[in-house]
Design an enzyme around this catalytic site. Structure first.
Site, PDB file in Angstrom:
ATOM      1  N   ARG A 244       0.820  -1.225   0.000  1.00 15.69           N
ATOM      2  CA  ARG A 244       0.000   0.000   0.000  1.00 15.69           C
ATOM      3  C   ARG A 244       0.844   1.261   0.000  1.00 15.69           C
ATOM      4  NH1 ARG A 244      -1.813  -4.095  -0.501  1.00 15.69           N
ATOM      5  NH2 ARG A 244      -3.732  -4.989   0.310  1.00 15.69           N
TER       6      ARG A 244
ATOM      7  N   GLY B  33       2.201   2.043  -3.232  1.00 17.83           N
ATOM      8  CA  GLY B  33       2.306   2.309  -4.657  1.00 17.83           C
ATOM      9  C   GLY B  33       3.301   1.434  -5.399  1.00 17.83           C
ATOM     10  N   VAL B  34       3.815   0.364  -4.740  1.00 14.36           N
ATOM     11  CA  VAL B  34       4.798  -0.486  -5.425  1.00 14.36           C
ATOM     12  C   VAL B  34       4.148  -1.217  -6.601  1.00 14.36           C
ATOM     13  CG1 VAL B  34       6.357  -2.454  -5.174  1.00 14.36           C
ATOM     14  CG2 VAL B  34       6.218  -0.733  -3.358  1.00 14.36           C
TER      15      VAL B  34
ATOM     16  N   TYR C 107      -7.100  -5.422  -9.737  1.00  9.20           N
ATOM     17  CA  TYR C 107      -6.569  -5.050 -11.044  1.00  9.20           C
ATOM     18  C   TYR C 107      -7.458  -4.157 -11.908  1.00  9.20           C
ATOM     19  CZ  TYR C 107      -2.887  -8.359  -9.962  1.00  9.20           C
ATOM     20  OH  TYR C 107      -1.830  -8.998  -9.359  1.00  9.20           O
TER      21      TYR C 107
ATOM     22  N   PHE D 134      -1.473 -20.064 -14.957  1.00 11.64           N
ATOM     23  CA  PHE D 134      -0.075 -19.687 -15.226  1.00 11.64           C
ATOM     24  C   PHE D 134       0.401 -18.766 -14.129  1.00 11.64           C
ATOM     25  CE2 PHE D 134      -2.846 -16.963 -17.795  1.00 11.64           C
ATOM     26  CZ  PHE D 134      -2.506 -15.693 -17.366  1.00 11.64           C
TER      27      PHE D 134
HETATM   28  C1  LIG Z   1      -1.766  -7.274  -4.171  1.00 14.11           C
HETATM   29  C2  LIG Z   1      -0.420  -6.589  -3.955  1.00 14.11           C
HETATM   30  C3  LIG Z   1       0.541  -7.000  -5.070  1.00 14.11           C
HETATM   31  C4  LIG Z   1      -0.654  -5.065  -3.985  1.00 14.11           C
HETATM   32  O1  LIG Z   1       0.590  -4.407  -3.892  1.00 14.11           O
HETATM   33  P1  LIG Z   1       0.717  -2.939  -3.275  1.00 14.11           P
HETATM   34  O2  LIG Z   1       2.104  -2.477  -3.549  1.00 14.11           O
HETATM   35  O3  LIG Z   1       0.231  -2.933  -1.883  1.00 14.11           O
HETATM   36  O4  LIG Z   1      -0.305  -2.126  -4.171  1.00 14.11           O
HETATM   37  P2  LIG Z   1      -0.290  -0.538  -4.378  1.00 14.11           P
HETATM   38  O5  LIG Z   1       0.140   0.115  -3.094  1.00 14.11           O
HETATM   39  O6  LIG Z   1       0.464  -0.190  -5.594  1.00 14.11           O
HETATM   40  O7  LIG Z   1      -1.823  -0.285  -4.597  1.00 14.11           O
HETATM   41  C5  LIG Z   1      -2.376   0.300  -5.729  1.00 14.11           C
HETATM   42  C6  LIG Z   1      -3.855   0.441  -5.484  1.00 14.11           C
HETATM   43  O8  LIG Z   1      -4.434  -0.861  -5.339  1.00 14.11           O
HETATM   44  C7  LIG Z   1      -5.089  -0.962  -4.062  1.00 14.11           C
HETATM   45  N1  LIG Z   1      -4.856  -2.333  -3.603  1.00 14.11           N
HETATM   46  C8  LIG Z   1      -3.704  -3.018  -3.718  1.00 14.11           C
HETATM   47  N2  LIG Z   1      -3.854  -4.261  -3.227  1.00 14.11           N
HETATM   48  C9  LIG Z   1      -5.138  -4.348  -2.819  1.00 14.11           C
HETATM   49  C10 LIG Z   1      -5.886  -5.391  -2.219  1.00 14.11           C
HETATM   50  N3  LIG Z   1      -5.346  -6.585  -1.953  1.00 14.11           N
HETATM   51  N4  LIG Z   1      -7.185  -5.147  -1.943  1.00 14.11           N
HETATM   52  C11 LIG Z   1      -7.724  -3.942  -2.217  1.00 14.11           C
HETATM   53  N5  LIG Z   1      -7.057  -2.914  -2.790  1.00 14.11           N
HETATM   54  C12 LIG Z   1      -5.780  -3.131  -3.083  1.00 14.11           C
HETATM   55  C13 LIG Z   1      -4.414   0.075  -3.197  1.00 14.11           C
HETATM   56  O9  LIG Z   1      -5.237   0.436  -2.128  1.00 14.11           O
HETATM   57  C14 LIG Z   1      -4.202   1.177  -4.191  1.00 14.11           C
HETATM   58  O10 LIG Z   1      -5.440   1.821  -4.407  1.00 14.11           O
HETATM   59  P3  LIG Z   1      -5.574   3.284  -5.117  1.00 14.11           P
HETATM   60  O11 LIG Z   1      -5.342   3.075  -6.594  1.00 14.11           O
HETATM   61  O12 LIG Z   1      -6.981   3.668  -4.829  1.00 14.11           O
HETATM   62  O13 LIG Z   1      -4.537   4.128  -4.483  1.00 14.11           O
HETATM   63  C15 LIG Z   1       0.176  -6.953  -2.583  1.00 14.11           C
HETATM   64  O14 LIG Z   1      -0.741  -6.587  -1.570  1.00 14.11           O
HETATM   65  C16 LIG Z   1       0.519  -8.426  -2.429  1.00 14.11           C
HETATM   66  O15 LIG Z   1       1.635  -8.825  -2.710  1.00 14.11           O
HETATM   67  N6  LIG Z   1      -0.476  -9.227  -1.977  1.00 14.11           N
HETATM   68  C17 LIG Z   1      -0.255 -10.659  -1.692  1.00 14.11           C
HETATM   69  C18 LIG Z   1       0.095 -11.466  -2.955  1.00 14.11           C
HETATM   70  C19 LIG Z   1      -0.909 -11.280  -4.055  1.00 14.11           C
HETATM   71  O16 LIG Z   1      -2.121 -11.294  -3.823  1.00 14.11           O
HETATM   72  N7  LIG Z   1      -0.393 -11.095  -5.282  1.00 14.11           N
HETATM   73  C20 LIG Z   1      -1.199 -10.887  -6.456  1.00 14.11           C
HETATM   74  C21 LIG Z   1      -1.232 -12.164  -7.216  1.00 14.11           C
HETATM   75  S1  LIG Z   1      -2.349 -12.025  -8.586  1.00 14.11           S
END
Ligand SMILES: CC(C)(COP(=O)(O)OP(=O)(O)OC[C@H]1O[C@@H](n2cnc3c(N)ncnc32)[C@H](O)[C@@H]1OP(=O)(O)O)[C@@H](O)C(=O)NCCC(=O)NCCS
Length: 423
Positions: free
Chosen positions: A111, A113-114, A144, A423
């Site tokens: 959370r 912005g990564v 997404y 995948f």
């Molecule tokens: C999902 C994940 C990759 C998000 O990474 P992150 O760096 O926290 O995401 P960001 O900070 O760039 O968030 C971008 C936006 O998405 C939202 N967001 C990100 N993950 C979210 C989640 N799990 N649920 C709801 N909103 C989410 C953020 O709130 C932010 O919202 P905004 O556009 O309104 O500001 C991370 O939480 C993670 O690694 N989760 C566990 C593994 C996983 O689920 N991987 C995805 C596999 S498909």
């Protein structure tokens, strides 16, 4: 579906909601860093780091130039990657497509912005490679949409009681089934899938790396591979399954055969594989995941209630990276042309007005009849969602009501789209 609708120039700094993103440096990873990326990804899913053996069988999926990392203070804290793939679109054309996977951010950096910066770099890269479509399987449905992905296909999980489920007398039949060992499966399945993979919208290619990794997983499991040969002597279908047996002295004693992959060239191969699976000795229940939602399984059975649908879930999430190219590649049904306005905040070059008709699509300056985000367009693109359903849910704006029924007919497909390849 889509969360944020903020407009910002993609070359500007990231929006205010991601205040610390500048602390992170995103770049393509060197091959020597791929295993670190795998560690970060697996840890984000709460899995242990890959063993040497696991890494050996999955490393070929990592394509040089297509694996990205986000660093802070020289430490890898987030990653994403893409496999070069392709996808069948309505009408049968097969488009180059980016299969996005391995997405994860370390728990102490979420959370900030990564993911947003990784998505920015990756989508720019996909565009530069000329792949009009990106696709992924989402761990959560809420992530997404903000990056322009929309749910493009769904699958269902079915469960059948083998003591009651019987194919009816006129169900297609023919050919024969044989079980093959893992070595033979490794030689046979990649080519068999290439030959029989349907032109159904949503079907994607399976690379050598995909098969290496998939069959590598099989080598450690009790996976069984059944192959169907047609009456012409050609192999034309296969099923991968595993049997999990409960001990009736301790558990409920239900023995379940789990089907993880079933692919076939025609109705005879499909019915023959199902007949075989339902007839395996000592099995009480067959559960099959990732099946097409319109598979006519119930119609093959004497008692359709013996097929229980235990869930329907989103499957492939689609991102139209080059909207004009993607819209031009698919065919449309018979209907009056419709003018739509597409909004794409993340890749603004896609935003614009498009006229879509049975003869194809072109940019237009006419008054739009429908307006929608690029994520919603992704849900329409392969034919999974209907325009009227999306309009009823206020997922798109209707400026001219007569356009809804026409657009329903333009985007409809005979078969429900299906991917069925993880995948
Ligand atoms: C999902 C994940 C990759 C998000 O990474 P992150 O760096 O926290 O995401 P960001 O900070 O760039 O968030 C971008 C936006 O998405 C939202 N967001 C990100 N993950 C979210 C989640 N799990 N649920 C709801 N909103 C989410 C953020 O709130 C932010 O919202 P905004 O556009 O309104 O500001 C991370 O939480 C993670 O690694 N989760 C566990 C593994 C996983 O689920 N991987 C995805 C596999 S498909």
């Amino acid at each position: 579906m889509s969360g944020s609708r903020k407009t910002f120039d993609r070359h500007d700094a990231e929006p205010a909601s991601c205040p610390v993103v500048s602390e992170y440096n995103v770049r393509p990873l060197a091959e020597s860093e791929f295993r670190d990326a795998s560690r970060v990804f697996l840890a984000s899913l709460h899995h242990p780091a890959p063993t040497d053996e696991q890494w050996q069988r999955s490393s070929s999926r990592y394509e040089p130039g297509r694996v990205f990392g986000a660093f802070r203070g020289g430490e890898l804290v987030g990653t994403t990657m893409a496999l070069s793939s392709s996808i069948a679109v309505p009408g049968g054309e097969v488009l180059p497509a980016s299969a996005v996977t391995g997405v994860g951010v370390r728990a102490d950096h979420t959370r900030r912005g990564v993911l947003r910066s990784l998505m920015r770099t990756q989508l720019d890269d996909v565009r530069a490679r000329g792949e009009p479509v990106a696709m992924l399987h989402a761990s959560e449905a809420v992530i997404y949409g903000r990056f322009g992905y929309g749910e493009g296909t769904r699958t269902r999980t079915v469960s059948l009681d083998t003591h009651r489920a019987v194919l009816h007398a006129q169900a297609p039949s023919g050919g024969s089934i044989r079980l093959v060992g893992k070595d033979e499966a490794g030689k046979l399945l990649p080519d068999l899938y290439r030959r029989i993979a349907s032109s159904r919208p949503g079907t994607i290619s399976r690379s050598e790396g995909w098969w290496d990794s998939r069959l590598g997983v099989l080598s450690g499991a009790q996976m069984v591979v059944a192959v169907h040969t047609g009456d012409d002597g050609e192999d034309d279908g296969f099923a991968l399954y595993e049997v999990s047996k409960n001990d009736h002295r301790f558990d409920d004693g239900v023995c379940t055969l789990q089907v993880s992959d079933l692919q076939s060239a025609d109705a005879v191969a499909t019915a023959s594989l199902w007949r075989f699976l339902l007839g395996v000795d000592l099995v009480d229940r067959v559960v099959a995941i990732d099946r097409p939602v319109d598979e006519p399984l119930e119609w093959l059975l004497t008692d359709r209630r013996t097929c229980r649908v235990s869930s329907i879930q989103d499957d492939l999430w689609l991102r139209l990276v080059d909207v004009p190219a993607a819209l031009a590649a698919r065919r449309y049904g018979a209907a009056e042309p419709v003018v739509i306005e597409v909004r794409d905040d993340f890749l603004p070059e896609n935003s614009g007005i498009y006229r879509i008709g049975p003869e194809g699509m072109r940019r237009s300056d006419a008054r739009p009849q429908l307006g929608l985000g690029v994520d919603v367009l992704a849900s329409l693109y392969l034919g999974d969602a209907g325009v009227s359903a999306l309009a009823a849910a206020n997922r798109l704006e209707v400026h001219d009501r007569s356009a809804v029924a026409e657009a329903d007919r333009l985007f409809a497909t005979a078969e429900t789209p299906w991917c069925g390849t993880g995948f």
